[in-house]
Design a protein around this motif. Structure first.
Motif, PDB file in Angstrom:
ATOM      1  N   LEU A 286       0.851  -1.196   0.000  1.00  0.00           N
ATOM      2  CA  LEU A 286       0.000   0.000   0.000  1.00  0.00           C
ATOM      3  C   LEU A 286       0.881   1.239   0.000  1.00  0.00           C
ATOM      4  CD1 LEU A 286      -2.580  -0.965   2.754  1.00  0.00           C
ATOM      5  CD2 LEU A 286      -2.776  -1.270   0.282  1.00  0.00           C
ATOM      6  N   PHE A 287       0.391   2.288  -0.641  1.00  0.00           N
ATOM      7  CA  PHE A 287       1.155   3.534  -0.609  1.00  0.00           C
ATOM      8  C   PHE A 287       0.915   4.275   0.710  1.00  0.00           C
ATOM      9  CE2 PHE A 287       1.219   8.159  -1.178  1.00  0.00           C
ATOM     10  CZ  PHE A 287       2.582   8.311  -1.421  1.00  0.00           C
ATOM     11  N   ALA A 288      -0.334   4.347   1.130  1.00  0.00           N
ATOM     12  CA  ALA A 288      -0.661   5.116   2.332  1.00  0.00           C
ATOM     13  C   ALA A 288      -0.363   4.299   3.579  1.00  0.00           C
ATOM     14  CB  ALA A 288      -2.137   5.496   2.317  1.00  0.00           C
ATOM     15  N   SER A 289      -0.004   4.979   4.642  1.00  0.00           N
ATOM     16  CA  SER A 289       0.229   4.240   5.884  1.00  0.00           C
ATOM     17  C   SER A 289      -1.117   3.638   6.317  1.00  0.00           C
ATOM     18  CB  SER A 289       0.820   5.140   6.964  1.00  0.00           C
ATOM     19  OG  SER A 289      -0.119   6.079   7.382  1.00  0.00           O
ATOM     20  N   GLU A 290      -1.057   2.398   6.776  1.00  0.00           N
ATOM     21  CA  GLU A 290      -2.301   1.638   6.898  1.00  0.00           C
ATOM     22  C   GLU A 290      -3.272   2.224   7.930  1.00  0.00           C
ATOM     23  OE1 GLU A 290      -3.621  -2.962   6.744  1.00  0.00           O
ATOM     24  OE2 GLU A 290      -1.533  -2.527   6.318  1.00  0.00           O
ATOM     25  N   ASP A 291      -2.703   2.855   8.979  1.00  0.00           N
ATOM     26  CA  ASP A 291      -3.604   3.414   9.994  1.00  0.00           C
ATOM     27  C   ASP A 291      -4.357   4.649   9.473  1.00  0.00           C
ATOM     28  OD1 ASP A 291      -1.320   4.886   9.821  1.00  0.00           O
ATOM     29  OD2 ASP A 291      -1.077   5.208  11.975  1.00  0.00           O
ATOM     30  N   ALA A 292      -3.947   5.122   8.287  1.00  0.00           N
ATOM     31  CA  ALA A 292      -4.615   6.314   7.741  1.00  0.00           C
ATOM     32  C   ALA A 292      -5.349   5.976   6.457  1.00  0.00           C
ATOM     33  CB  ALA A 292      -3.577   7.391   7.469  1.00  0.00           C
ATOM     34  N   SER A 293      -5.456   4.685   6.134  1.00  0.00           N
ATOM     35  CA  SER A 293      -5.940   4.366   4.790  1.00  0.00           C
ATOM     36  C   SER A 293      -7.444   4.633   4.652  1.00  0.00           C
ATOM     37  CB  SER A 293      -5.541   2.952   4.378  1.00  0.00           C
ATOM     38  OG  SER A 293      -6.364   2.026   4.994  1.00  0.00           O
ATOM     39  N   SER A 294      -7.763   5.098   3.473  1.00  0.00           N
ATOM     40  CA  SER A 294      -9.096   5.611   3.173  1.00  0.00           C
ATOM     41  C   SER A 294     -10.124   4.503   3.000  1.00  0.00           C
ATOM     42  CB  SER A 294      -8.965   6.403   1.872  1.00  0.00           C
ATOM     43  OG  SER A 294     -10.143   6.366   1.132  1.00  0.00           O
ATOM     44  N   SER A 295     -11.374   4.817   3.285  1.00  0.00           N
ATOM     45  CA  SER A 295     -12.405   3.802   3.057  1.00  0.00           C
ATOM     46  C   SER A 295     -13.032   3.928   1.667  1.00  0.00           C
ATOM     47  CB  SER A 295     -13.476   3.876   4.150  1.00  0.00           C
ATOM     48  OG  SER A 295     -13.979   5.165   4.248  1.00  0.00           O
ATOM     49  N   THR A 296     -12.508   4.824   0.839  1.00  0.00           N
ATOM     50  CA  THR A 296     -13.115   4.967  -0.490  1.00  0.00           C
ATOM     51  C   THR A 296     -12.133   4.781  -1.652  1.00  0.00           C
ATOM     52  OG1 THR A 296     -12.798   7.364  -0.485  1.00  0.00           O
ATOM     53  CG2 THR A 296     -14.871   6.554   0.421  1.00  0.00           C
ATOM     54  N   VAL A 297     -10.832   4.898  -1.353  1.00  0.00           N
ATOM     55  CA  VAL A 297      -9.835   4.699  -2.426  1.00  0.00           C
ATOM     56  C   VAL A 297      -8.563   4.107  -1.818  1.00  0.00           C
ATOM     57  CG1 VAL A 297      -9.087   7.129  -2.247  1.00  0.00           C
ATOM     58  CG2 VAL A 297      -8.502   5.846  -4.277  1.00  0.00           C
ATOM     59  N   THR A 298      -7.997   3.137  -2.536  1.00  0.00           N
ATOM     60  CA  THR A 298      -6.757   2.514  -2.056  1.00  0.00           C
ATOM     61  C   THR A 298      -5.647   2.794  -3.055  1.00  0.00           C
ATOM     62  OG1 THR A 298      -7.978   0.780  -0.901  1.00  0.00           O
ATOM     63  CG2 THR A 298      -5.681   0.293  -1.436  1.00  0.00           C
ATOM     64  N   ALA A 299      -4.563   3.397  -2.549  1.00  0.00           N
ATOM     65  CA  ALA A 299      -3.400   3.672  -3.415  1.00  0.00           C
ATOM     66  C   ALA A 299      -2.383   2.553  -3.199  1.00  0.00           C
ATOM     67  CB  ALA A 299      -2.805   5.029  -3.066  1.00  0.00           C
ATOM     68  N   VAL A 300      -1.868   2.023  -4.299  1.00  0.00           N
ATOM     69  CA  VAL A 300      -0.982   0.858  -4.238  1.00  0.00           C
ATOM     70  C   VAL A 300       0.314   1.196  -4.982  1.00  0.00           C
ATOM     71  CG1 VAL A 300      -0.789  -1.612  -4.816  1.00  0.00           C
ATOM     72  CG2 VAL A 300      -3.045  -0.620  -4.376  1.00  0.00           C
ATOM     73  N   ASN A 301       1.450   0.809  -4.390  1.00  0.00           N
ATOM     74  CA  ASN A 301       2.725   1.037  -5.077  1.00  0.00           C
ATOM     75  C   ASN A 301       2.798   0.143  -6.309  1.00  0.00           C
ATOM     76  OD1 ASN A 301       3.647   2.901  -3.211  1.00  0.00           O
ATOM     77  ND2 ASN A 301       4.563   1.324  -1.916  1.00  0.00           N
ATOM     78  N   MET A 302       3.226   0.718  -7.422  1.00  0.00           N
ATOM     79  CA  MET A 302       3.378  -0.077  -8.654  1.00  0.00           C
ATOM     80  C   MET A 302       4.541  -1.034  -8.430  1.00  0.00           C
ATOM     81  SD  MET A 302       1.980  -0.211 -11.658  1.00  0.00           S
ATOM     82  CE  MET A 302       1.335   1.335 -12.255  1.00  0.00           C
ATOM     83  N   PRO A 303       4.337  -2.336  -8.701  1.00  0.00           N
ATOM     84  CA  PRO A 303       5.456  -3.266  -8.490  1.00  0.00           C
ATOM     85  C   PRO A 303       6.651  -2.889  -9.375  1.00  0.00           C
ATOM     86  CG  PRO A 303       3.487  -4.421  -9.282  1.00  0.00           C
ATOM     87  CD  PRO A 303       3.149  -2.971  -9.228  1.00  0.00           C
ATOM     88  N   GLU A 304       7.819  -3.140  -8.850  1.00  0.00           N
ATOM     89  CA  GLU A 304       9.031  -2.738  -9.558  1.00  0.00           C
ATOM     90  C   GLU A 304       9.095  -3.348 -10.952  1.00  0.00           C
ATOM     91  OE1 GLU A 304      12.187  -2.311  -6.402  1.00  0.00           O
ATOM     92  OE2 GLU A 304      13.329  -2.770  -8.253  1.00  0.00           O
ATOM     93  N   GLY A 305       9.488  -2.548 -11.894  1.00  0.00           N
ATOM     94  CA  GLY A 305       9.645  -3.048 -13.260  1.00  0.00           C
ATOM     95  C   GLY A 305       8.368  -2.961 -14.078  1.00  0.00           C
ATOM     96  N   MET A 306       7.246  -2.784 -13.446  1.00  0.00           N
ATOM     97  CA  MET A 306       5.970  -2.703 -14.182  1.00  0.00           C
ATOM     98  C   MET A 306       5.696  -1.266 -14.572  1.00  0.00           C
ATOM     99  SD  MET A 306       3.286  -4.079 -15.385  1.00  0.00           S
ATOM    100  CE  MET A 306       2.305  -5.453 -14.847  1.00  0.00           C
TER     101      MET A 306
END
Ligand code: PLP
Length: 389
Positions: A286-306
């Motif tokens: 996850l991009f956002a720290s989990e204790d602050a993660s939103s209930s409407t949108v989830t940001a995810v780190n793009m896996p390396e090389g993709m």
């Protein structure tokens, strides 16, 4: 047409009931029949804002309501504390500057939530801060900010509390009155599941006192005009509204009332939890720290090389699922899954399944079904699942 599934943080999928409502004949916007629709829509809007205040609908996107909020309370040289942890926090700061205000920026690292104590510190140190702006759900980072806690702090200060709930209202708990929010704004196309093009704003008496003392430099967004037209015997908007979008908002809000705000918020929380569980089970971060993660949108780190082009391109062109990319410096490094509006387990399961397939196609080690199983598990009875959808 093979309709693409919108898993972006707005615009979101609009139900056929709302689309049908939009196709009704256009009426005179200065007529009793439209006055009734406007009143009913504004009243439902106030229910969703959880406020006793009047709400006003503005034909324009969410940014129009953001600008209305600040453009009616800022005079030249007024200091505004802008809490900036992403693109939309920045936007409030730019609007502050546009209206001659002097931003005092509280910079929050993208991906983290603001710390309420930092806000207290600045308010104690800096004199004469006229307003504090906060974005509840920072859509660019997938972070939910602590609007309730900040509201408690602001009770000790004179500054107006201005909150952007464009990507949270109708999906997360926003209690305008109980949280001490003076001005709250939102947009139609996200958790409310109406088409883009309508914004809403609500102001309490403290905010109106400031509005009445401020010489607004906005013409279209002058809130005194909205109040005056709205309080006529037959309520109106000051300028021609999008009548069709008003029908759409009216129907979308009725759907929210039927579902019930509490059940709707729970459905969003569950979709967020299922998404996070699915993404993590695939091995993504996850991009956002989990204790602050939103209930409407989830940001995810793009896996390396993709690359964003390969990943989101495959999702879109092969699996017909639209995900959002990263914004500004996150472009290419992050992708975002919107799970707001009418989203249920069906869409989350399909999305996580397609993410698995897209990653596998590009050589990532993914065991098909691991993410999907995590989503399924999240929706099983006993795992805080909803009794109905
Ligand atoms: N605020 C937030 C949190 C948003 O997510 C958005 C849009 O994505 C806006 C404001 C701006 O809304 P609009 O694009 O409708 O003007």
């Amino acid at each position: 047409m093979n309709e693409t599934l919108l898993m972006i943080p707005g615009p979101t999928r609009v139900s056929s009931r709302v689309l049908k409502a939009m196709s009704e004949s256009i009426v005179n916007h200065r007529s009793a029949v439209f006055g009734e629709i406007l009143t009913e829509t504004n009243e439902m809007m106030s229910e969703v804002f959880q406020t006793q205040n009047q709400s006003y609908l503005i034909t324009g996107s969410g940014t129009a309501a953001m600008e209305a909020a600040l453009g009616n309370v800022i005079s030249e040289g007024d200091k505004v504390l802008n809490i900036v942890g992403g693109k939309f926090g920045e936007r409030f700061m730019q609007i502050t500057e546009t209206h001659g205000g002097v931003p005092v920026e509280l910079e929050v690292e993208w991906g983290n939530a603001a710390n309420p104590e930092d806000i207290r510190y600045i308010l104690e140190e800096e004199e004469e801060i006229k307003a504090v702006t906060m974005v509840h759900n920072e859509t660019s980072t997938g972070v939910e900010n602590p609007i309730e806690e900040v509201g408690k702090i602001l009770k000790d200060f004179d500054a107006l509390y201005v909150v952007d709930t464009v990507s949270s209202l109708g999906g997360a708990d926003v209690q305008v009155d109980n949280f001490g929010i003076d001005i709250c704004v939102t947009g139609s196309q996200k958790c409310l599941a109406a088409p883009p093009g309508m914004a809403a704003i609500t102001l309490n008496d403290d905010a109106w006192k400031v509005v009445d003392k401020t010489e607004s430099k906005t013409y279209y967004l002058n809130l005194k005009k909205y109040r005056k037209s709205g309080s006529k015997a037959v309520p109106e908007t000051p300028y021609t509204p999008s009548v069709s979008l008003m029908y759409a908002m009216n129907e979308a809000l009725k759907i929210i009332m039927e579902e019930g705000l509490e059940a709707r918020i729970k459905r969003h929380e569950q979709a967020a939890k299922a998404t996070v569980n699915g993404v993590k089970a695939i091995g993504l971060e996850l991009f956002a720290s989990e204790d602050a993660s939103s209930s409407t949108v989830t940001a995810v780190n793009m896996p390396e090389g993709m690359t964003d082009k390969n990943f989101r391109g495959t999702m879109r062109n092969k699996y017909r699922i639209e995900l959002a990319g990263g914004q500004d410096h996150l472009k290419g490094n992050v992708f975002r899954i919107g799970h707001m509006g009418n989203i249920t387990h069906r869409e989350i399961i399909s999305t996580i399944a397609a993410i698995e397939m897209s990653l596998k196609e590009f050589g990532y080690e993914v065991e098909l079904g691991t993410g999907v199983a995590a989503v399924q598990e999240s929706y099983m009875p006993g795992n805080n699942s909803l009794e109905f959808f």
